[in-house]
Scaffold this motif. Sequence first.
Motif, PDB file in Angstrom:
ATOM      1  N   THR A   1       0.820  -0.906  -0.052  1.00 25.86           N
ATOM      2  CA  THR A   1      -0.047  -0.134   0.069  1.00 25.86           C
ATOM      3  C   THR A   1       0.881   1.104   0.220  1.00 25.86           C
ATOM      4  OG1 THR A   1      -1.762  -1.185   0.946  1.00 25.86           O
ATOM      5  CG2 THR A   1      -1.805   1.225   1.156  1.00 25.86           C
ATOM      6  N   ALA A   2       1.181   1.881  -1.029  1.00 25.91           N
ATOM      7  CA  ALA A   2       1.665   3.271  -1.266  1.00 25.91           C
ATOM      8  C   ALA A   2       0.517   4.360  -0.889  1.00 25.91           C
ATOM      9  CB  ALA A   2       2.317   3.307  -2.600  1.00 25.91           C
ATOM     10  N   SER A   3       0.553   5.339  -1.842  1.00 31.79           N
ATOM     11  CA  SER A   3      -0.591   6.261  -1.619  1.00 31.79           C
ATOM     12  C   SER A   3      -0.704   7.282  -2.889  1.00 31.79           C
ATOM     13  CB  SER A   3      -0.431   6.825  -0.316  1.00 31.79           C
ATOM     14  OG  SER A   3      -1.124   8.268  -0.535  1.00 31.79           O
ATOM     15  N   TYR A   4      -1.784   7.939  -3.003  1.00 33.18           N
ATOM     16  CA  TYR A   4      -1.913   8.952  -3.850  1.00 33.18           C
ATOM     17  C   TYR A   4      -0.474   9.974  -3.757  1.00 33.18           C
ATOM     18  CZ  TYR A   4      -3.619  13.916  -4.807  1.00 33.18           C
ATOM     19  OH  TYR A   4      -3.624  15.130  -4.980  1.00 33.18           O
ATOM     20  N   THR A   5      -0.369  10.191  -2.461  1.00 31.85           N
ATOM     21  CA  THR A   5       0.918  11.133  -2.069  1.00 31.85           C
ATOM     22  C   THR A   5       2.160  10.634  -2.486  1.00 31.85           C
ATOM     23  OG1 THR A   5       1.020  10.169   0.287  1.00 31.85           O
ATOM     24  CG2 THR A   5      -0.438  12.111  -0.279  1.00 31.85           C
ATOM     25  N   GLY A   6       2.272   9.342  -2.879  1.00 28.30           N
ATOM     26  CA  GLY A   6       3.532   8.510  -3.431  1.00 28.30           C
ATOM     27  C   GLY A   6       3.730   8.983  -4.712  1.00 28.30           C
ATOM     28  N   LEU A   7       2.738   9.559  -5.529  1.00 27.73           N
ATOM     29  CA  LEU A   7       2.995  10.004  -6.898  1.00 27.73           C
ATOM     30  C   LEU A   7       2.857  11.453  -6.909  1.00 27.73           C
ATOM     31  CD1 LEU A   7       0.724   7.375  -8.195  1.00 27.73           C
ATOM     32  CD2 LEU A   7       3.147   7.566  -8.845  1.00 27.73           C
ATOM     33  N   THR A   8       2.552  12.428  -5.928  1.00 29.71           N
ATOM     34  CA  THR A   8       2.663  13.887  -5.858  1.00 29.71           C
ATOM     35  C   THR A   8       2.763  14.115  -4.486  1.00 29.71           C
ATOM     36  OG1 THR A   8       1.331  15.727  -6.661  1.00 29.71           O
ATOM     37  CG2 THR A   8       0.110  13.802  -5.358  1.00 29.71           C
ATOM     38  N   GLY A   9       2.728  15.484  -4.264  1.00 28.19           N
ATOM     39  CA  GLY A   9       3.045  15.972  -3.154  1.00 28.19           C
ATOM     40  C   GLY A   9       1.824  16.506  -2.340  1.00 28.19           C
ATOM     41  N   MET A  10       1.826  16.725  -0.935  1.00 29.85           N
ATOM     42  CA  MET A  10       0.703  17.166  -0.082  1.00 29.85           C
ATOM     43  C   MET A  10       1.277  17.979   1.046  1.00 29.85           C
ATOM     44  SD  MET A  10      -2.529  15.175   1.431  1.00 29.85           S
ATOM     45  CE  MET A  10      -3.269  14.637  -0.018  1.00 29.85           C
ATOM     46  N   ALA A  11       0.874  18.992   1.162  1.00 31.50           N
ATOM     47  CA  ALA A  11       1.377  19.767   2.360  1.00 31.50           C
ATOM     48  C   ALA A  11       1.055  19.002   3.554  1.00 31.50           C
ATOM     49  CB  ALA A  11       0.965  21.258   2.213  1.00 31.50           C
ATOM     50  N   TYR A  12       1.816  19.151   4.574  1.00 34.54           N
ATOM     51  CA  TYR A  12       1.424  18.882   5.995  1.00 34.54           C
ATOM     52  C   TYR A  12       1.683  17.312   6.346  1.00 34.54           C
ATOM     53  CZ  TYR A  12       0.504  23.740   6.467  1.00 34.54           C
ATOM     54  OH  TYR A  12       0.402  25.051   6.139  1.00 34.54           O
ATOM     55  N   VAL A  13       1.943  16.545   5.247  1.00 35.81           N
ATOM     56  CA  VAL A  13       2.439  15.077   5.486  1.00 35.81           C
ATOM     57  C   VAL A  13       3.730  14.715   4.826  1.00 35.81           C
ATOM     58  CG1 VAL A  13      -0.179  14.199   5.594  1.00 35.81           C
ATOM     59  CG2 VAL A  13       0.914  14.650   3.383  1.00 35.81           C
ATOM     60  N   GLY A  14       4.330  15.506   5.068  1.00 34.00           N
ATOM     61  CA  GLY A  14       5.942  15.396   4.311  1.00 34.00           C
ATOM     62  C   GLY A  14       6.427  13.855   4.865  1.00 34.00           C
ATOM     63  N   ALA A  15       6.546  13.225   6.074  1.00 39.05           N
ATOM     64  CA  ALA A  15       7.035  12.172   6.352  1.00 39.05           C
ATOM     65  C   ALA A  15       6.120  10.951   5.800  1.00 39.05           C
ATOM     66  CB  ALA A  15       7.058  11.714   7.891  1.00 39.05           C
ATOM     67  N   TYR A  16       4.866  11.144   5.802  1.00 45.39           N
ATOM     68  CA  TYR A  16       4.175   9.948   5.261  1.00 45.39           C
ATOM     69  C   TYR A  16       4.029  10.097   3.587  1.00 45.39           C
ATOM     70  CZ  TYR A  16      -0.508   7.886   3.814  1.00 45.39           C
ATOM     71  OH  TYR A  16      -1.186   6.939   3.122  1.00 45.39           O
ATOM     72  N   ALA A  17       4.311  11.264   2.656  1.00 40.45           N
ATOM     73  CA  ALA A  17       4.644  11.446   1.574  1.00 40.45           C
ATOM     74  C   ALA A  17       6.082  10.583   1.236  1.00 40.45           C
ATOM     75  CB  ALA A  17       4.387  12.708   0.956  1.00 40.45           C
ATOM     76  N   ALA A  18       7.158  10.904   1.825  1.00 40.03           N
ATOM     77  CA  ALA A  18       8.158  10.563   1.708  1.00 40.03           C
ATOM     78  C   ALA A  18       8.218   8.911   1.649  1.00 40.03           C
ATOM     79  CB  ALA A  18       9.252  11.167   2.779  1.00 40.03           C
ATOM     80  N   THR A  19       7.621   8.410   2.913  1.00 41.25           N
ATOM     81  CA  THR A  19       7.614   6.903   2.815  1.00 41.25           C
ATOM     82  C   THR A  19       6.843   6.218   1.536  1.00 41.25           C
ATOM     83  OG1 THR A  19       5.720   6.739   4.140  1.00 41.25           O
ATOM     84  CG2 THR A  19       7.898   6.929   5.404  1.00 41.25           C
ATOM     85  N   LYS A  20       5.695   6.826   1.283  1.00 45.49           N
ATOM     86  CA  LYS A  20       4.956   6.348   0.133  1.00 45.49           C
ATOM     87  C   LYS A  20       5.752   6.438  -1.173  1.00 45.49           C
ATOM     88  CE  LYS A  20       1.622   5.003   2.627  1.00 45.49           C
ATOM     89  NZ  LYS A  20       1.606   3.568   3.202  1.00 45.49           N
ATOM     90  N   HIS A  21       6.410   7.555  -1.420  1.00 48.37           N
ATOM     91  CA  HIS A  21       7.317   7.401  -2.552  1.00 48.37           C
ATOM     92  C   HIS A  21       8.293   6.375  -2.645  1.00 48.37           C
ATOM     93  CE1 HIS A  21       5.987  11.625  -3.491  1.00 48.37           C
ATOM     94  NE2 HIS A  21       6.565  11.527  -4.639  1.00 48.37           N
ATOM     95  N   ALA A  22       8.833   6.094  -1.440  1.00 50.93           N
ATOM     96  CA  ALA A  22       9.813   5.056  -1.153  1.00 50.93           C
ATOM     97  C   ALA A  22       9.086   3.757  -1.565  1.00 50.93           C
ATOM     98  CB  ALA A  22      10.490   5.016   0.234  1.00 50.93           C
ATOM     99  N   ILE A  23       8.165   3.420  -1.156  1.00 47.31           N
ATOM    100  CA  ILE A  23       7.169   2.173  -1.163  1.00 47.31           C
ATOM    101  C   ILE A  23       7.110   2.011  -2.891  1.00 47.31           C
ATOM    102  CG2 ILE A  23       4.909   1.023  -1.089  1.00 47.31           C
ATOM    103  CD1 ILE A  23       4.871   1.991   1.768  1.00 47.31           C
TER     104      ILE A  23
END
Length: 262
Positions: free
Chosen positions: A138-160
């Motif tokens: 399970t990655a995320s929408y934020t694994g393919l773009t950015g979203m303010a205020y969820v930097g740590a989460y987005a970074a991990t989902k890009h990594a996945i």
Amino acid sequence: MGKLDGRVVIVTGAARGQGEQEARLFAAEGARVVVADVLDDQGETVAKEIGPGAATYVHLDVGEEADWTAAVTAAKDAFGTIDGLVNNAGILRFNELTATPLDEFQQVVRVNQVGAFLGIKTVAPEIEAAGGGSIVSTASYTGLTGMAYVGAYAATKHAIIGLTRVAALELAPKGIRVNAVCPGAIDTAMSNPAQLDPEADVARSGEALDRFYRKLVPLGRAGRPEEVARLALFLTAEEDSAYITGQPFVIDGGWLAGVSVL
């Protein structure tokens, strides 16, 4: 006949939300499911409701390698083999990036990113030994773009998504397909923590989120966890997705498509 007859699949974060729906759907399609989580009471209840012989619960902190080893042993003791994994466990923290404490950032990395890595590392040899199978993370929408205020989460989902692509390349010769689901706004306790607070006005908070998503998401609503589960099923079922590997699949109601002017 079910699409997963004879399969044994570990689903992490399966005590509630998307993981719970994945576990229930996979079992309904004939799989024997290992319900894995740190929420022991809830996870055991899910496994019992699915039914003896169809599911077993194991305590699994996905950031602990020893827990993964124990979970694999428990799964093999219960069902003999493992040929599928859904790396679903994850956490979300809201914070401005420059205000995020290091320990909070590392906590999110430990669960989301390290958890997915350890899942692939530990379970892939078992899937290979079983003759091949599938890993869905399970990655995320934020694994393919950015979203303010969820930097740590987005970074991990890009990594996945990066892990998914590398694992797909390395594991293809071993008969293992590896893909990622990238949900947008899904109606779970993660996106709406008020669901977990008995003192909160859940109805009012839910109405506010509904208004928000009607404006933000082209399809006009948040997704449902069972919809994500059906995508995970598609990617796990050999008859449906035998020629698919290394791909992120967005399920977001059109959110990532762009900005509507209407």
